[in-house]
Design a protein around this motif. Structure first.
Motif, PDB file in Angstrom:
ATOM      1  N   GLN A 183       0.823  -1.205   0.000  1.00  0.00           N
ATOM      2  CA  GLN A 183       0.000   0.000   0.000  1.00  0.00           C
ATOM      3  C   GLN A 183       0.855   1.252   0.000  1.00  0.00           C
ATOM      4  O   GLN A 183       1.932   1.293   0.619  1.00  0.00           O
ATOM      5  CB  GLN A 183      -0.918   0.025   1.221  1.00  0.00           C
ATOM      6  N   ILE A 184       0.368   2.260  -0.709  1.00  0.00           N
ATOM      7  CA  ILE A 184       0.859   3.627  -0.554  1.00  0.00           C
ATOM      8  C   ILE A 184      -0.285   4.387   0.101  1.00  0.00           C
ATOM      9  O   ILE A 184      -1.332   4.604  -0.514  1.00  0.00           O
ATOM     10  CB  ILE A 184       1.256   4.259  -1.896  1.00  0.00           C
ATOM     11  N   GLY A 185      -0.117   4.713   1.367  1.00  0.00           N
ATOM     12  CA  GLY A 185      -1.246   5.196   2.145  1.00  0.00           C
ATOM     13  C   GLY A 185      -2.239   4.065   2.310  1.00  0.00           C
ATOM     14  O   GLY A 185      -1.897   2.979   2.764  1.00  0.00           O
ATOM     15  N   LYS A 186      -3.471   4.270   1.882  1.00  0.00           N
ATOM     16  CA  LYS A 186      -4.489   3.227   1.950  1.00  0.00           C
ATOM     17  C   LYS A 186      -4.763   2.592   0.590  1.00  0.00           C
ATOM     18  O   LYS A 186      -5.660   1.762   0.469  1.00  0.00           O
ATOM     19  CB  LYS A 186      -5.787   3.826   2.506  1.00  0.00           C
ATOM     20  N   SER A 187      -3.978   2.980  -0.415  1.00  0.00           N
ATOM     21  CA  SER A 187      -4.231   2.516  -1.778  1.00  0.00           C
ATOM     22  C   SER A 187      -3.386   1.289  -2.108  1.00  0.00           C
ATOM     23  O   SER A 187      -2.147   1.349  -2.018  1.00  0.00           O
ATOM     24  CB  SER A 187      -3.920   3.631  -2.786  1.00  0.00           C
ATOM     25  N   ARG A 202       8.917  11.247  -5.248  1.00  0.00           N
ATOM     26  CA  ARG A 202      10.033  10.389  -4.849  1.00  0.00           C
ATOM     27  C   ARG A 202       9.548   9.366  -3.828  1.00  0.00           C
ATOM     28  O   ARG A 202       8.691   9.652  -2.997  1.00  0.00           O
ATOM     29  CB  ARG A 202      11.144  11.265  -4.253  1.00  0.00           C
ATOM     30  N   ILE A 203      10.093   8.141  -3.905  1.00  0.00           N
ATOM     31  CA  ILE A 203       9.779   7.090  -2.940  1.00  0.00           C
ATOM     32  C   ILE A 203      11.080   6.633  -2.297  1.00  0.00           C
ATOM     33  O   ILE A 203      12.030   6.273  -2.995  1.00  0.00           O
ATOM     34  CB  ILE A 203       9.086   5.893  -3.609  1.00  0.00           C
ATOM     35  N   THR A 204      11.138   6.672  -0.972  1.00  0.00           N
ATOM     36  CA  THR A 204      12.310   6.167  -0.243  1.00  0.00           C
ATOM     37  C   THR A 204      11.897   4.918   0.525  1.00  0.00           C
ATOM     38  O   THR A 204      10.883   4.912   1.218  1.00  0.00           O
ATOM     39  CB  THR A 204      12.854   7.235   0.721  1.00  0.00           C
ATOM     40  N   LEU A 254       9.624  -4.118   2.036  1.00  0.00           N
ATOM     41  CA  LEU A 254      10.179  -2.764   2.023  1.00  0.00           C
ATOM     42  C   LEU A 254       9.186  -1.831   2.703  1.00  0.00           C
ATOM     43  O   LEU A 254       7.967  -2.021   2.604  1.00  0.00           O
ATOM     44  CB  LEU A 254      10.419  -2.285   0.585  1.00  0.00           C
ATOM     45  N   SER A 255       9.695  -0.833   3.372  1.00  0.00           N
ATOM     46  CA  SER A 255       8.826   0.182   3.967  1.00  0.00           C
ATOM     47  C   SER A 255       9.486   1.540   3.827  1.00  0.00           C
ATOM     48  O   SER A 255      10.710   1.646   3.723  1.00  0.00           O
ATOM     49  CB  SER A 255       8.552  -0.117   5.448  1.00  0.00           C
ATOM     50  N   GLY A 256       8.674   2.575   3.790  1.00  0.00           N
ATOM     51  CA  GLY A 256       9.229   3.908   3.650  1.00  0.00           C
ATOM     52  C   GLY A 256       8.150   4.931   3.420  1.00  0.00           C
ATOM     53  O   GLY A 256       7.034   4.811   3.950  1.00  0.00           O
ATOM     54  N   GLN A 257       8.463   5.906   2.558  1.00  0.00           N
ATOM     55  CA  GLN A 257       7.522   7.003   2.337  1.00  0.00           C
ATOM     56  C   GLN A 257       7.514   7.434   0.874  1.00  0.00           C
ATOM     57  O   GLN A 257       8.529   7.345   0.169  1.00  0.00           O
ATOM     58  CB  GLN A 257       7.883   8.215   3.219  1.00  0.00           C
ATOM     59  N   TRP A 258       6.346   7.877   0.462  1.00  0.00           N
ATOM     60  CA  TRP A 258       6.168   8.545  -0.831  1.00  0.00           C
ATOM     61  C   TRP A 258       6.210  10.036  -0.573  1.00  0.00           C
ATOM     62  O   TRP A 258       5.517  10.548   0.314  1.00  0.00           O
ATOM     63  CB  TRP A 258       4.827   8.142  -1.432  1.00  0.00           C
ATOM     64  N   LYS A 281       4.632  16.932   1.057  1.00  0.00           N
ATOM     65  CA  LYS A 281       3.625  15.923   1.406  1.00  0.00           C
ATOM     66  C   LYS A 281       4.268  14.541   1.424  1.00  0.00           C
ATOM     67  O   LYS A 281       5.010  14.179   0.508  1.00  0.00           O
ATOM     68  CB  LYS A 281       2.489  15.951   0.382  1.00  0.00           C
ATOM     69  N   THR A 282       4.020  13.771   2.473  1.00  0.00           N
ATOM     70  CA  THR A 282       4.553  12.418   2.574  1.00  0.00           C
ATOM     71  C   THR A 282       3.436  11.437   2.914  1.00  0.00           C
ATOM     72  O   THR A 282       2.497  11.774   3.629  1.00  0.00           O
ATOM     73  CB  THR A 282       5.654  12.311   3.638  1.00  0.00           C
ATOM     74  N   ILE A 283       3.545  10.203   2.369  1.00  0.00           N
ATOM     75  CA  ILE A 283       2.575   9.139   2.620  1.00  0.00           C
ATOM     76  C   ILE A 283       3.357   7.865   2.912  1.00  0.00           C
ATOM     77  O   ILE A 283       4.343   7.553   2.242  1.00  0.00           O
ATOM     78  CB  ILE A 283       1.650   8.925   1.406  1.00  0.00           C
TER      79      ILE A 283
END
Length: 346
Positions: free
Chosen positions: A35-39, A94-96, A105-109, A115-117
């Motif tokens: 998921q990216i956020g809830k998507s 960007r995705i880290t 994998l885990s991180g943030q968009w 804005k980060t997700i």
């Protein structure tokens, strides 16, 4: 039937739109879901020995690719940019990501305006208890390309109009995102024959959908950021023993120039198998020898080449001269009377 019509109907002119070739010998390819956020998303990443990373991902809701490029640190952390070749690194989201103990994998968009997700991913697996009736092509994708398999899984199709063609009833189906259309047989053939042929036709629809997305990704990965893939399917000949259809595609996938070609469908109603040229025209002795069965056997291929060069091609030229004398005259554009041109026509 005129010979030119016969040759067009039997698939001498063909097209293969290839998806980008990701995995090389020094590369590692992984597919993740999460998921990216809830998507919900599906992500494919290819890492190389030089620590460069390429890939793609789609949101399950839309199933359209977003291209990824970036780097991997020695510790396994990833920094990826979306559609960088089109947008530019300064403006691209960007995705880290960092590895997790579970192998994910885990991180943030990171978007605009800081804005980060949150992002969470696990290695992709085939869903347990999958009940959808899959075609042979989809089953093969589950082993060969899990990313495209998951894109097609439970992908909805839209039923369109029915029509009659040469006394046979067909129904059209459309995949809405790509616009790819294909027909199926509805009546006037034996049920068992329609069932096996309809599997082949649905297989072809899914192949074209995958080719469409591969082409679109090619545009996103190129400097122009443009791609186009337009296809029309037209039934051309139905009989109790065979069905034929034209599948004409004009496309631009981010390369040097656009292109177009016809990749016809020709199916034997009794067996459900695709017809080869040798099924329709065989001028040799004994049973037909098929071009796609030559493999790595040099001796058999040499014999087959001899048949094509000394029997098949001269016969084709002779028939063409009789049926189309004006077109067969030598011109500045092409000398169609040259026998060698017809040995392995594509």
């Amino acid at each position: 039937m005129k010979l030119l019509t016969l040759l067009a109907a039997t698939g001498i002119i063909w097209l293969s739109v290839l998806c980008p070739a990701y995995a090389q010998h020094d590369e590692q390819q992984m597919t993740y879901t999460g998921q990216i956020g809830k998507s919900p998303v599906v992500i494919e990443l290819v890492t190389s020995e030089s620590n460069e990373v390429t890939g793609r991902y789609f949101y399950l809701r839309y199933r359209k690719d977003i291209a990824l490029t970036g780097t991997q640190s020695e510790g396994g952390s990833l920094e990826l940019y979306e559609n960088e070749s089109v947008i530019g690194k300064q403006k691209a989201p960007r995705i880290t990501l960092t590895p997790t103990p579970e192998g994910g994998l885990s991180g943030q968009w990171h978007g605009d305006k800081a804005k980060t997700i949150d992002v969470s991913l696990l290695p992709a697996i085939i869903p347990v208890g999958q009940k959808q009736a899959l075609t042979p092509y989809q089953n093969a994708l589950s082993k060969d390309n899990l990313y495209d398999y998951l894109r097609l899984l439970n992908m909805p199709l839209k039923a369109e109009n029915e029509q009659e063609f040469m006394g046979y009833r067909i129904r059209w189906w459309k995949e809405p995102n790509s616009g790819i259309r294909m027909f199926e047989l509805v009546s006037d053939y034996p049920q068992d024959q329609m069932a096996q042929v309809n599997v082949r036709l649905r297989d072809r629809l899914w192949r074209e959908v995958v080719d469409y997305h591969g082409c679109m990704l090619g545009g996103l990965s190129g400097s122009s950021g443009q791609a186009d893939f337009n296809q029309s399917v037209k039934p051309t000949y139905f009989s109790p023993s065979v069905i034929s259809a034209s599948v004409f595609t004009d496309y631009y996938c981010g390369g040097a120039h656009p292109d177009f070609a016809d990749s016809p469908i020709n199916l034997d109603m009794k067996s459900g198998k695709e017809l080869a040229l040798e099924d329709v025209i065989w001028l040799g002795k004994g049973k037909p020898v098929y071009y796609n069965e030559q493999g790595g056997d040099d001796a058999s291929f040499e014999a087959f080449s001899g048949y094509r060069n000394t029997v098949f091609a001269p016969w084709i030229v002779e028939q063409m001269r009789k049926l189309h004398p004006s077109q067969m005259k030598k011109s500045d554009e092409c000398d169609y009377s040259t026998v060698e041109y017809w040995s392995f026509v594509n």
